[in-house]
Design a protein around this motif. Structure first.
Motif, PDB file in Angstrom:
ATOM      1  N   ILE A   1       0.843  -1.206   0.000  1.00 38.66           N
ATOM      2  CA  ILE A   1       0.000   0.000   0.000  1.00 38.66           C
ATOM      3  C   ILE A   1       0.877   1.255   0.000  1.00 38.66           C
ATOM      4  O   ILE A   1       0.616   2.224  -0.727  1.00 38.66           O
ATOM      5  N   GLY A   2       1.939   1.248   0.802  1.00 43.89           N
ATOM      6  CA  GLY A   2       2.865   2.378   0.812  1.00 43.89           C
ATOM      7  C   GLY A   2       3.495   2.597  -0.552  1.00 43.89           C
ATOM      8  O   GLY A   2       3.679   3.735  -1.002  1.00 43.89           O
ATOM      9  N   ASN A   3       3.798   1.496  -1.239  1.00 41.57           N
ATOM     10  CA  ASN A   3       4.356   1.587  -2.584  1.00 41.57           C
ATOM     11  C   ASN A   3       3.396   2.256  -3.560  1.00 41.57           C
ATOM     12  O   ASN A   3       3.813   3.052  -4.399  1.00 41.57           O
ATOM     13  N   PHE A   4       2.120   1.923  -3.476  1.00 43.50           N
ATOM     14  CA  PHE A   4       1.160   2.495  -4.424  1.00 43.50           C
ATOM     15  C   PHE A   4       0.880   3.965  -4.120  1.00 43.50           C
ATOM     16  O   PHE A   4       0.699   4.782  -5.032  1.00 43.50           O
TER      17      PHE A   4
ATOM     18  N   THR B   1       8.390  -2.149   9.606  1.00 44.08           N
ATOM     19  CA  THR B   1       7.461  -2.067   8.478  1.00 44.08           C
ATOM     20  C   THR B   1       7.126  -0.613   8.157  1.00 44.08           C
ATOM     21  O   THR B   1       7.032  -0.224   6.989  1.00 44.08           O
ATOM     22  N   ALA B   2       6.987   0.214   9.198  1.00 43.00           N
ATOM     23  CA  ALA B   2       6.723   1.641   8.983  1.00 43.00           C
ATOM     24  C   ALA B   2       7.904   2.297   8.268  1.00 43.00           C
ATOM     25  O   ALA B   2       7.716   3.124   7.359  1.00 43.00           O
TER      26      ALA B   2
ATOM     27  N   SER C   1       9.047   4.019  -4.780  1.00 42.18           N
ATOM     28  CA  SER C   1       8.093   3.568  -5.789  1.00 42.18           C
ATOM     29  C   SER C   1       7.840   4.642  -6.832  1.00 42.18           C
ATOM     30  O   SER C   1       7.765   4.363  -8.039  1.00 42.18           O
ATOM     31  N   ALA C   2       7.703   5.897  -6.378  1.00 39.28           N
ATOM     32  CA  ALA C   2       7.552   6.998  -7.332  1.00 39.28           C
ATOM     33  C   ALA C   2       8.800   7.113  -8.206  1.00 39.28           C
ATOM     34  O   ALA C   2       8.716   7.318  -9.425  1.00 39.28           O
ATOM     35  N   GLY C   3       9.974   6.959  -7.582  1.00 44.51           N
ATOM     36  CA  GLY C   3      11.212   7.013  -8.344  1.00 44.51           C
ATOM     37  C   GLY C   3      11.334   5.877  -9.335  1.00 44.51           C
ATOM     38  O   GLY C   3      11.695   6.078 -10.499  1.00 44.51           O
ATOM     39  N   ALA C   4      11.028   4.660  -8.888  1.00 43.82           N
ATOM     40  CA  ALA C   4      11.116   3.498  -9.776  1.00 43.82           C
ATOM     41  C   ALA C   4      10.152   3.626 -10.943  1.00 43.82           C
ATOM     42  O   ALA C   4      10.501   3.301 -12.092  1.00 43.82           O
ATOM     43  N   SER C   5       8.931   4.095 -10.678  1.00 39.43           N
ATOM     44  CA  SER C   5       7.965   4.297 -11.763  1.00 39.43           C
ATOM     45  C   SER C   5       8.458   5.358 -12.738  1.00 39.43           C
ATOM     46  O   SER C   5       8.230   5.260 -13.949  1.00 39.43           O
ATOM     47  N   SER C   6       9.154   6.375 -12.221  1.00 40.16           N
ATOM     48  CA  SER C   6       9.663   7.419 -13.103  1.00 40.16           C
ATOM     49  C   SER C   6      10.787   6.915 -13.989  1.00 40.16           C
ATOM     50  O   SER C   6      11.083   7.513 -15.031  1.00 40.16           O
ATOM     51  N   ALA C   7      11.429   5.799 -13.613  1.00 39.41           N
ATOM     52  CA  ALA C   7      12.445   5.202 -14.487  1.00 39.41           C
ATOM     53  C   ALA C   7      11.801   4.733 -15.786  1.00 39.41           C
ATOM     54  O   ALA C   7      12.342   4.939 -16.882  1.00 39.41           O
ATOM     55  N   TYR C   8      10.626   4.078 -15.667  1.00 40.30           N
ATOM     56  CA  TYR C   8       9.904   3.633 -16.862  1.00 40.30           C
ATOM     57  C   TYR C   8       9.434   4.834 -17.681  1.00 40.30           C
ATOM     58  O   TYR C   8       9.499   4.825 -18.917  1.00 40.30           O
TER      59      TYR C   8
END
Length: 490
Positions: free
Chosen positions: A327-330, A378-379, A389-396
């Motif tokens: 959930i944190g990733n999304f 976990t926190a 996750s935002a950074g990894a998505s921005s790689a694509y």
């Protein structure tokens, strides 16, 4: 409007790209997002389910003579290998034969392979169709990211791309929760529950395939390949639908481009473009993909072992913790995505990479001091992965918009394959050795390696990231087919 010419291989002047970019957000765009983007949810669900069913498949009565190590080792490696080879194979065909043909074919391959995994009767069958499932999903990344970037207006491109790629983690949440139900032997027999999870993936794929049939081909691809009449018809239909939806006429488009139409681009031209003309952008792409791959493996690959070894969390409960992490990733791409279009690519890409790396360094320090328990660990992971996750998505997003139109799918495929291989092959080999020793110092080292590579990628982005926000794709990287092609990187 495209200027009519009598023969194939023509030189045409067109404003279609400008007309696509000036469209306001509409139901037409939503249909594209739903038709193309939802497959990432399936990918997240697929990978999570396989990880969670490993123990059940290894039990007597599962219907397969397989060990847990074979599932997390051989099966995972075959899936990754399939994804890498599929990305390269389908990526090349996507640039040659079009986005729509390939995003239909690759989803069909994924659907068939997932369905046949559900009826596996022997270990070799399970392994074969895990490879073919990856082969299909790897092709999806090239075909889908190409089509989305070429159909979504420049003003919204960053946030839409990030949220779609981040939706992988919605699938991960669903997969974690679904596996809890499916593997409950009081509900389903041991040899049935795990099969139903794969069958559900096949059914959802079929639904997406039916919706996807109505997603148009990329008008930008059609223009370059001598099919400007089809491109004109797609854009004109979209304009009519949007004007009817809003009740107001669209503003005139500004800007035309003259292109020399072509049928295909050679490997030599692709290599020269990516590694010579745009070598700084290639360095950026390598850095972003490898950095995020190692950070994710530093955390997600050994998270279950860390929780059970150091915090005495029962192995059957780790799925709940993973759902929270997912959930944190999304939420990262969902909440930060808009800033990539407003604050800008360079600041946001470098910022998310550097911040997630710094937070993982801090997590490693707290873990080494013994200051964390299962909940606070976990926190910390959630905080790290919110930005990562935002950074990894921005790689694509980055590799899909910083290279010319004719090389787009192949570029996405290439950098995806490099990142997936680094994360899915070398990453697990390194981090499994560190996180499974049961030594705090080894796990701290795993965190520090992932954090260091993420920070290094962030520094590369600070210097080399391209300010592509709200700019037409043709302005970010001039098509090779353009009558006047820029000679330097920008």
């Amino acid at each position: 409007m495209a200027t009519a010419r009598p023969a194939a291989g023509r030189t045409i002047t067109t404003d279609i790209s400008a007309r696509l970019d000036r469209l306001p957000w509409s139901r037409w765009h939503w249909s594209i997002v739903i038709g193309l983007g939802t497959v990432w949810i399936l990918d997240g669900m697929e990978v999570t389910i396989v990880g969670n069913i490993a123990a059940r498949l290894a039990e007597p009565g599962s219907g397969l003579d397989i060990t847990s190590g074979q599932i997390t080792g051989i099966s995972a490696a075959l899936y990754v290998t399939g994804a890498c080879t599929g990305a390269l194979f389908w990526g090349r065909l996507t640039d040659i034969y079009g986005r729509k043909k390939l995003f239909l074919i690759t989803l069909a391959v994924y659907l068939a392979a997932t369905a046949l995994t559900a009826v596996a009767f022997d270990t070799w069958w399970f392994f074969l169709f895990r490879f073919l499932t990856g082969f299909g999903i790897g092709g999806e990344y090239a075909a889908i990211n190409s089509a989305i970037d070429e159909l979504i207006p420049a003003y919204h491109r960053g946030r839409v791309d990030l949220i779609i790629n981040g939706s992988y983690w919605l699938g991960a949440v669903g997969g974690a929760l679904l596996s809890i139900v499916a593997l409950n032997t009081s509900i389903f027999p041991a040899n049935v529950g795990w099969r139903l999870t794969f069958a559900l993936g096949a059914v959802l794929s079929l639904v997406i395939l039916l919706v996807r049939r109505h997603v148009p081909e990329s008008p930008r691809w059609l223009l370059i390949h001598g099919r400007e009449e089809e491109a004109e018809q797609i854009v004109r239909n979209a304009e009519k639908r949007i004007e009817a939806e809003t009740g107001t006429p669209l503003p005139p488009a500004e800007g035309e481009m003259t292109i020399h139409q072509r049928r295909r681009t050679t490997f030599t031209e692709i290599a020269r473009t990516v590694f010579a003309k745009y070598r700084k952008r290639s360095t950026l792409g390598f850095s972003l993909f490898i950095g995020q791959a190692f950070l994710y493996n530093a955390i997600t690959f050994g998270f279950g072992a860390i929780l059970t070894q150091f915090f005495d969390v029962p192995s059957g409960n780790t799925g709940y913790y993973f759902a929270v992490i997912a959930i944190g990733n999304f939420l990262g791409p969902l909440l930060l995505g808009k800033l990539f279009d407003t604050v800008g690519r360079r600041i946001m890409i470098s910022g998310t990479y550097l911040l997630s790396g710094a937070l993982l360094f801090a997590t490693a320090w707290l873990f080494d001091r013994g200051s964390l328990d299962a909940t606070t660990m976990t926190a910390c992971w959630c905080a790290v992965l919110f930005f990562a996750s935002a950074g990894a998505s921005s790689a694509y997003l980055t590799v899909s918009e910083i290279f010319p139109m004719e090389t787009r799918a192949m570029s996405i495929a290439f950098f995806y394959a490099v990142g997936t291989a680094a994360g899915g092959i070398s990453g697990p080999l390194m981090f499994a050795e560190l996180t499974n020793t049961g030594k705090v110092a080894d796990t701290v080292l795993a965190f520090q390696i992932g954090a260091g590579l993420m920070c290094a990628a962030g520094l590369v982005a600070a210097f080399l990231a391209v300010n592509a926000e709200r700019r037409a794709l043709e302005d970010v990287a001039t098509p090779l087919s353009a009558a006047k092609s820029a000679g330097a990187e920008g």
